[in-house]
Write a protein that holds these residues in place. Structure first.
Motif, short mmCIF file in Angstrom:
data_model
loop_
_atom_site.label_atom_id
_atom_site.label_comp_id
_atom_site.label_asym_id
_atom_site.label_seq_id
_atom_site.Cartn_x
_atom_site.Cartn_y
_atom_site.Cartn_z
N GLY A 65 0.79 -1.23 0.00
CA GLY A 65 0.00 0.00 0.00
C GLY A 65 0.82 1.27 0.00
O GLY A 65 0.26 2.37 -0.02
N ARG A 87 -10.79 1.51 -12.36
CA ARG A 87 -10.07 1.39 -11.10
C ARG A 87 -10.63 0.23 -10.28
O ARG A 87 -11.77 -0.19 -10.50
CB ARG A 87 -10.22 2.68 -10.28
CG ARG A 87 -9.63 3.91 -10.95
CD ARG A 87 -9.78 5.13 -10.05
NE ARG A 87 -11.18 5.51 -9.88
CZ ARG A 87 -11.62 6.30 -8.90
NH1 ARG A 87 -10.77 6.76 -8.00
NH2 ARG A 87 -12.89 6.63 -8.83
N GLN A 134 -12.41 -1.35 -4.67
CA GLN A 134 -12.06 -0.83 -3.35
C GLN A 134 -11.69 0.67 -3.43
O GLN A 134 -12.09 1.47 -2.57
CB GLN A 134 -10.89 -1.62 -2.76
CG GLN A 134 -10.50 -1.18 -1.35
CD GLN A 134 -9.36 -2.03 -0.79
OE1 GLN A 134 -8.81 -2.87 -1.48
NE2 GLN A 134 -9.01 -1.79 0.45
N GLU A 135 -10.96 1.05 -4.48
CA GLU A 135 -10.56 2.44 -4.65
C GLU A 135 -11.76 3.33 -4.95
O GLU A 135 -11.87 4.44 -4.43
CB GLU A 135 -9.52 2.54 -5.77
CG GLU A 135 -8.97 3.95 -5.96
CD GLU A 135 -7.93 4.01 -7.06
OE1 GLU A 135 -7.79 5.08 -7.68
OE2 GLU A 135 -7.28 2.98 -7.32
N LEU A 165 -13.76 3.82 -1.77
CA LEU A 165 -13.09 4.76 -0.88
C LEU A 165 -13.30 6.20 -1.35
O LEU A 165 -13.52 7.10 -0.53
CB LEU A 165 -11.59 4.45 -0.81
CG LEU A 165 -10.75 5.36 0.10
CD1 LEU A 165 -11.26 5.31 1.53
CD2 LEU A 165 -9.28 4.96 0.03
N SER A 166 -13.27 6.42 -2.67
CA SER A 166 -13.51 7.75 -3.21
C SER A 166 -14.90 8.25 -2.85
O SER A 166 -15.09 9.40 -2.45
CB SER A 166 -13.33 7.75 -4.73
OG SER A 166 -12.00 7.44 -5.09
#
Length: 257
Positions: free
Chosen positions: A116, A199, A202-203, A206-207
């Protein structure tokens, strides 16, 4: 009006390394071109900031509260209050065999992701690769040139500003995003391009969480955010009289003789 906590402002800014004057971030296209850091994929425009949020480092928020619409100011930020001091423990020597095992050919300046964290290959020597996981601006004092252009009162415009900052998809057309606010709930239907994200899920999630959190934490009239996904069959094209005539097949002529 005074710029207090949770006020939304429209502002331009340029971040520079204090020692060299090098630009590392700006909202002004002309500045980016003059500094040689212009990115064709980036849209240069004023950002909308919720004062007191996590969008910028805390010291800048404190300075913005001292300003008014139309004011300009250059703020010096020591490394300790910016991106921190350089941490020697974040510099790692990785055996070349680890890269070969993953079929990676490292080179100086290559970005590397691990657990990460993102690092940069600094040197390659003696079968070992030196990777620096410090932020590229760690250990550097910086300056921000800021200009307050306006304050934002419309809640829909506030949310669209947060989407531009936190959603992370530059192809998204914020003007095509629909926002409905009723009884403390903000329903957000993003531009259809959001349905074709390249993307990881998960990304993207999160956004959306970041947009939602900054919305209900900084807009008093909103305590819940919903993202609405909607897919609609496009209307079928109706045949025009002209097209119908063009597609008609004439009857076969027969010879009765």
């Amino acid at each position: 009006m005074p710029i207090d906590e949770k006020t939304f402002v429209k502002m331009d800014y340029t971040g520079r390394v204090k020692e060299t004057g090098d630009v590392f971030d700006t909202t002004v296209e002309e500045v980016a071109k003059e500094a040689g850091v212009f990115n064709e994929e980036k849209e240069y425009k004023p950002m909308i900031l919720a004062v007191g949020s996590t969008q910028l480092i805390p010291l800048l928020h404190d300075e913005i509260k001292k300003l008014d619409i139309g004011d300009k100011k250059t703020v010096e930020v020591p490394c300790e209050q910016a991106f921190g001091k350089r941490d020697p423990s974040l510099i790692q020597l990785i055996p070349m065999k680890e890269f070969k095992r993953q079929d990676i050919k490292p080179f100086v300046g290559m970005p590397i992701s691990s657990n990460g964290n993102t690092g940069i290959v600094r040197t390659i020597s003696g079968g070992r690769v030196r990777v620096d996981f410090n932020h590229e601006l760690a250990g550097k004092d910086i300056t921000y040139e800021i200009e307050i252009l306006d304050t934002i009162e419309d809640n829909e415009e506030k949310i669209k500003g947060l989407i531009e900052v936190y959603y992370g998809n530059h192809d998204l057309d914020v003007d095509k995003t629909e926002i409905d606010i009723e009884d403390g709930v903000a329903k957000i239907k993003l531009d259809q391009l959001a349905g074709f994200e390249q993307r990881p899920l998960q990304e993207v999630t999160l956004s959306k969480f970041r947009v939602a959190r900054e919305t209900y934490e900084n807009i008093e009239e909103i305590d819940k955010v919903q993202f609405v996904e909607e897919y609609e069959q496009p209307p079928k094209e109706e045949e025009t009289e002209e097209n119908t005539d063009a597609e008609e097949v004439p009857e076969k002529l027969t010879d009765d003789e």
